[in-house]
Design a protein around this motif. Structure first.
Motif, PDB file in Angstrom:
ATOM      1  N   PRO A 172      15.455  45.321  -2.290  1.00 51.83           N
ATOM      2  CA  PRO A 172      14.845  44.830  -3.526  1.00 51.83           C
ATOM      3  C   PRO A 172      13.598  45.616  -3.901  1.00 51.83           C
ATOM      4  N   GLU A 173      13.667  46.355  -4.979  1.00 49.88           N
ATOM      5  CA  GLU A 173      12.471  46.996  -5.535  1.00 49.88           C
ATOM      6  C   GLU A 173      12.340  46.548  -6.978  1.00 49.88           C
ATOM      7  N   GLY A 174      13.042  45.503  -7.331  1.00 51.75           N
ATOM      8  CA  GLY A 174      12.866  44.978  -8.675  1.00 51.75           C
ATOM      9  C   GLY A 174      13.818  45.533  -9.714  1.00 51.75           C
ATOM     10  N   GLN A 194      17.480  51.700  -3.500  1.00 47.41           N
ATOM     11  CA  GLN A 194      16.456  51.858  -4.544  1.00 47.41           C
ATOM     12  C   GLN A 194      15.280  52.616  -3.959  1.00 47.41           C
ATOM     13  N   SER A 195      15.118  52.489  -2.660  1.00 45.92           N
ATOM     14  CA  SER A 195      14.183  53.299  -1.875  1.00 45.92           C
ATOM     15  C   SER A 195      14.508  52.972  -0.416  1.00 45.92           C
ATOM     16  N   PRO A 196      14.053  53.790   0.523  1.00 42.12           N
ATOM     17  CA  PRO A 196      14.345  53.466   1.922  1.00 42.12           C
ATOM     18  C   PRO A 196      13.376  52.418   2.499  1.00 42.12           C
ATOM     19  N   GLN A 197      12.831  51.548   1.649  1.00 36.17           N
ATOM     20  CA  GLN A 197      11.753  50.644   2.043  1.00 36.17           C
ATOM     21  C   GLN A 197      11.976  49.932   3.385  1.00 36.17           C
ATOM     22  N   THR A 198      13.056  49.152   3.490  1.00 33.42           N
ATOM     23  CA  THR A 198      13.223  48.365   4.727  1.00 33.42           C
ATOM     24  C   THR A 198      13.538  49.276   5.906  1.00 33.42           C
ATOM     25  N   LEU A 199      14.234  50.388   5.630  1.00 32.33           N
ATOM     26  CA  LEU A 199      14.595  51.293   6.733  1.00 32.33           C
ATOM     27  C   LEU A 199      13.365  51.953   7.325  1.00 32.33           C
ATOM     28  N   LYS A 200      12.408  52.319   6.440  1.00 31.45           N
ATOM     29  CA  LYS A 200      11.217  52.970   7.003  1.00 31.45           C
ATOM     30  C   LYS A 200      10.381  51.963   7.775  1.00 31.45           C
ATOM     31  N   GLN A 201      10.442  50.697   7.355  1.00 26.98           N
ATOM     32  CA  GLN A 201       9.718  49.688   8.119  1.00 26.98           C
ATOM     33  C   GLN A 201      10.377  49.501   9.488  1.00 26.98           C
ATOM     34  N   PHE A 218      17.969  55.366  -6.010  1.00 24.92           N
ATOM     35  CA  PHE A 218      18.878  55.047  -7.117  1.00 24.92           C
ATOM     36  C   PHE A 218      18.495  53.705  -7.727  1.00 24.92           C
ATOM     37  N   ARG A 219      18.250  53.681  -9.008  1.00 27.36           N
ATOM     38  CA  ARG A 219      17.934  52.407  -9.662  1.00 27.36           C
ATOM     39  C   ARG A 219      18.667  52.334 -10.992  1.00 27.36           C
ATOM     40  N   ASP A 220      19.382  51.261 -11.176  1.00 27.47           N
ATOM     41  CA  ASP A 220      20.187  51.108 -12.391  1.00 27.47           C
ATOM     42  C   ASP A 220      19.326  50.456 -13.468  1.00 27.47           C
ATOM     43  N   THR A 232      13.875  61.370  -6.933  1.00 27.67           N
ATOM     44  CA  THR A 232      13.493  61.748  -5.571  1.00 27.67           C
ATOM     45  C   THR A 232      12.094  61.244  -5.247  1.00 27.67           C
ATOM     46  N   GLN A 233      11.987  60.631  -4.096  1.00 22.57           N
ATOM     47  CA  GLN A 233      10.671  60.164  -3.650  1.00 22.57           C
ATOM     48  C   GLN A 233      10.232  60.929  -2.406  1.00 22.57           C
ATOM     49  N   VAL A 234       8.928  61.178  -2.325  1.00 24.59           N
ATOM     50  CA  VAL A 234       8.339  61.555  -1.046  1.00 24.59           C
ATOM     51  C   VAL A 234       7.941  60.225  -0.430  1.00 24.59           C
ATOM     52  N   MET A 444       4.990  41.720  -7.316  1.00 27.03           N
ATOM     53  CA  MET A 444       4.691  42.811  -8.236  1.00 27.03           C
ATOM     54  C   MET A 444       5.112  44.145  -7.621  1.00 27.03           C
ATOM     55  N   HIS A 445       4.829  44.331  -6.342  1.00 23.15           N
ATOM     56  CA  HIS A 445       5.246  45.582  -5.692  1.00 23.15           C
ATOM     57  C   HIS A 445       6.606  45.364  -5.045  1.00 23.15           C
ATOM     58  N   HIS A 446       6.644  44.729  -3.890  1.00 23.54           N
ATOM     59  CA  HIS A 446       7.890  44.235  -3.306  1.00 23.54           C
ATOM     60  C   HIS A 446       7.560  43.151  -2.296  1.00 23.54           C
ATOM     61  N   PRO A 447       8.552  42.399  -1.829  1.00 21.36           N
ATOM     62  CA  PRO A 447       8.253  41.200  -1.037  1.00 21.36           C
ATOM     63  C   PRO A 447       7.655  41.484   0.340  1.00 21.36           C
ATOM     64  N   GLY A 481       2.466  57.683  -7.555  1.00 23.04           N
ATOM     65  CA  GLY A 481       2.900  57.112  -6.294  1.00 23.04           C
ATOM     66  C   GLY A 481       2.282  55.752  -6.099  1.00 23.04           C
ATOM     67  N   GLY A 482       2.864  55.004  -5.171  1.00 22.17           N
ATOM     68  CA  GLY A 482       2.291  53.692  -4.905  1.00 22.17           C
ATOM     69  C   GLY A 482       2.827  53.155  -3.605  1.00 22.17           C
ATOM     70  N   GLY A 483       2.082  52.225  -3.042  1.00 23.86           N
ATOM     71  CA  GLY A 483       2.536  51.643  -1.789  1.00 23.86           C
ATOM     72  C   GLY A 483       1.690  50.454  -1.432  1.00 23.86           C
ATOM     73  N   ILE A 485       0.057  47.980   2.242  1.00 25.81           N
ATOM     74  CA  ILE A 485       0.084  47.555   3.636  1.00 25.81           C
ATOM     75  C   ILE A 485       1.141  46.460   3.687  1.00 25.81           C
ATOM     76  N   ARG A 486       1.965  46.484   4.734  1.00 29.32           N
ATOM     77  CA  ARG A 486       3.079  45.540   4.785  1.00 29.32           C
ATOM     78  C   ARG A 486       2.720  44.307   5.598  1.00 29.32           C
ATOM     79  N   ILE A 487       3.506  43.278   5.351  1.00 30.52           N
ATOM     80  CA  ILE A 487       3.421  42.096   6.202  1.00 30.52           C
ATOM     81  C   ILE A 487       4.106  42.470   7.518  1.00 30.52           C
ATOM     82  N   GLY A 527       2.454  52.039   3.905  1.00 34.88           N
ATOM     83  CA  GLY A 527       2.887  53.355   3.446  1.00 34.88           C
ATOM     84  C   GLY A 527       2.872  53.444   1.954  1.00 34.88           C
ATOM     85  N   LEU A 528       3.545  54.438   1.477  1.00 40.13           N
ATOM     86  CA  LEU A 528       3.655  54.621   0.034  1.00 40.13           C
ATOM     87  C   LEU A 528       4.752  55.621  -0.271  1.00 40.13           C
ATOM     88  N   ALA A 529       5.066  55.755  -1.518  1.00 37.69           N
ATOM     89  CA  ALA A 529       6.044  56.756  -1.940  1.00 37.69           C
ATOM     90  C   ALA A 529       5.537  57.415  -3.214  1.00 37.69           C
TER      91      ALA A 529
HETATM   92  N1  ASP Z   1       9.222  51.605  -1.685  1.00 34.75           N
HETATM   93  C1  ASP Z   1       8.121  51.589  -2.584  1.00 34.75           C
HETATM   94  C2  ASP Z   1       8.552  52.090  -3.959  1.00 34.75           C
HETATM   95  O1  ASP Z   1       9.569  52.727  -4.087  1.00 34.75           O
HETATM   96  C3  ASP Z   1       6.985  52.429  -2.131  1.00 34.75           C
HETATM   97  C4  ASP Z   1       6.344  51.877  -0.915  1.00 34.75           C
HETATM   98  O2  ASP Z   1       5.904  50.721  -0.911  1.00 34.75           O
HETATM   99  O3  ASP Z   1       6.239  52.631   0.054  1.00 34.75           O
HETATM  100  O4  ASP Z   1       7.860  51.855  -4.921  1.00 34.75           O
END
Ligand code: ASP
Length: 585
Positions: A172-174, A194-201, A218-220, A232-234, A444-447, A481-483, A485-487, A527-529
């Protein structure tokens, strides 16, 4: 050997050498008994010369060359009589002794020049020809360099590049997911990330500590100039860090890129702006701070003069356009039309001209005295010759509209120079965003974003006030870019899912893998992307990210060249155990 030199490298110092070149015919022209051909490859353009009197047969052959023919020539490098100072190879030419046609070419549907006569659609349909244009090629070269420098910097900082899968479960990235049916699991679908968010965590749980990946996402979504369905994201994540560590490290990355790609030394720390200030002074969470023109609020100064429009508005504010008091009626009407456009949505525009003699002229002279207008001008710090532009209404919408007007004035006044770069961090984003349509809060960002420790008590009582440890890097009004601190505490994560309206089962069904993983010891992480496409297009000064993507999609999400998406064969559907029925909306 097909070639001994490229079309970009020969200079006066190479005179009298015998060389072999290969490439495409850019153009040819006949002047008396001479034929000149511009030969192009990835590295540049070199002039070839054929002389009727020296070798009639060869010259005859050269006269038949069409645009974009692929040829090979051998000849002698010689000094040009008429030098072309616009070309790096412009002091020499090749007196050709041998010509070999490697491939003929159909006439291209548009000119392969920096300024092409081809419209967008045709260039996208023949993108392989479009990519022959030097300016498009340069964008891809810049993109390569950018990816290379990103890897160099992050490697030096101890990051590991780890690939994560493309066929995954919904993240979920919204946005909406793209989905892929599974043949081996009939009726089931993968989602593209939509991003590798959960995988990188999860990689942080695995102890990888400093991860990055140049990742396809990929986001539709509906598309805009700065959006593509695949981009493409860094993508980066770190363990045992606080927000400050992350901001420092990635500010360092951006400075590294500016230094090694643009030759710009950014020595000053990037300014930091609270999200609430960004909204208050710029009406945007990605303020363009190349110029000032900050919002000034006027509600208290406008009350009680029987001007109903201002009196009934919750918010009255404006900007000061320096030196614009001379704007004509027509120009002011133009600005009024601008703010009234449906996508901007203001009802009207109030102006105050600060005249050279210290008096004021405004569209609300009937209601406000010279003293009133003077008190407004003083609050703006306006000088004679300046123009105040004022909007009113519901605060959030009006701020947004005023923000658009500010950018428009910035454009008109030439304050948004593409070669000036004004970076900043926007910090302390709100945790939640209220959605009127569904009457609920969304992250607003992600859960997985952590709320600020000091706001934890508000989570259930006043979610709208909770701030997050979330940050965006913004340059020139673009969110690069944006990111966050995670729970990393499963209990808090459970609480977050509850506030976001997930039942325990739903949360488990969607994110059980992450919650389970946390039980085995999750380090504090964040992190951030960065959007690579946006970074490249900013560095290249492009208006659309499309121009730095080799094979982009158009605004309807179509690849015009491949003609995708497309239907698939019945046999393929059969294998997938699927039948297609298009529902009427
Ligand atoms: N996954 C987030 C995004 O694509 C970035 C992040 O929180 O690292 O916006």
């Amino acid at each position: 050997m097909y070639r001994t030199k490229t079309c970009g490298e020969l200079r006066l110092a190479d005179i009298n050498q015998t060389v072999t070149l290969a490439g495409w015919v850019q153009r040819s022209r006949k002047l008396g008994g001479m034929t000149f051909v511009d030969l192009r490859d990835r590295y540049g353009i070199t002039q070839l010369t054929f002389n009727q009197e020296v070798n009639a047969a060869l010259c005859e052959q050269a006269n038949k060359l069409g645009r974009e023919f692929v040829i090979q020539v051998t000849g002698t490098v010689s000094e040009r009589a008429a030098k072309n100072t616009h070309l790096p190879t412009g002091e020499i030419e090749i007196i050709v002794s041998e010509l070999n046609i490697l491939h003929t070419a159909a006439t291209p549907p548009f000119t392969i020049e920096e300024e092409s006569d081809g419209g967008d659609d045709i260039r996208m349909q023949y993108r392989y020809l479009d990519l022959r244009r030097p300016n498009v090629r340069k964008n891809l070269e810049l993109r390569h360099k950018m990816a290379f420098e990103v890897r160099r910097y992050l490697d030096e900082q101890g990051f590991l590049e780890v690939e994560t899968p493309i066929l995954i479960k919904s993240t979920p990235e919204g946005a909406r997911d793209f989905v892929v049916p599974s043949r081996m699991n009939p009726g089931q679908f993968y989602a593209l990330p939509q991003s590798p968010q959960t995988l990188k965590q999860l990689l942080m749980v695995s102890g990888f500590d400093r991860y990055f990946q140049i990742a396809k996402c990929f986001r539709d979504e509906d598309l805009r100039a700065d959006r593509q369905p695949e981009f493409t994201q860094v993508d980066c994540e770190m363990s045992f860090v606080e927000q400050e560590d992350i901001l420092q490290l990635f500010e360092g990355l951006m400075k590294h890129l500016f230094k090694y790609i643009k030759g710009i030394d950014m020595t000053e720390p990037f300014p930091r702006m609270l999200w609430s200030d960004a909204m208050k002074y710029y009406g945007s969470d990605k303020p363009d701070i190349r110029f000032g023109m900050r919002f000034v609020e006027l509600k208290d100064l406008t009350e009680g003069r029987n001007f109903g429009v201002f009196d009934s508005a919750l918010y009255v504010a404006g900007i000061c356009a320096e030196g614009c008091a001379s704007y004509t009626r027509k120009q002011l009407d133009g600005l009024t039309d601008f703010v009234k456009r449906p996508q901007i949505g203001a009802k009207g525009l109030v102006y105050v001209r600060c005249e050279a003699d210290g008096s004021f002229k405004s569209s609300v002279d009937k209601f406000y005295s010279q003293d009133d207008l003077k008190s407004w001008a003083t609050r703006f710090g306006a000088q004679p010759g300046d123009l105040l532009l004022i909007l009113c209404g519901e605060p959030a919408k009006t701020r947004k509209a005023l923000g658009e007007l500010r950018l428009e004035m910035g454009n008109r006044l030439g304050l948004r120079d593409k070669n000036t770069f004004a970076p900043l961090w926007v910090i302390d984003f709100p945790m939640f965003e209220w959605d009127d349509e569904t009457s609920r809060f969304y992250a607003m960002h992600h859960p997985f974003t952590s709320p600020k420790q000091e706001d934890l008590d508000l989570l259930e009582t006043d979610p709208g006030q909770v701030r997050a440890n979330a940050y965006d890097m913004v340059i020139n009004g673009v969110e690069l870019g944006g990111g966050s601190i995670r729970i990393h505490d499963s209990e808090l994560q459970d609480r977050m899912f509850r506030i976001l309206g997930f039942t325990e089962e739903q949360a488990h069904e969607q994110f059980g893998f992450l919650m389970d993983a946390f039980k085995y010891g999750a380090p504090p992480h964040g992190g951030l992307a960065f959007g690579l496409d946006r970074m490249v297009s900013m560095f290249a000064g492009l208006d659309s990210i499309r121009d730095c993507i080799a094979f982009p999609k158009n605004n309807s999400g179509r690849d015009m060249m491949l003609d995708a998406p497309s239907e698939i064969a019945d046999a393929q559907l059969d294998e997938l155990n699927l039948a297609v029925e298009i529902k009427k909306k």
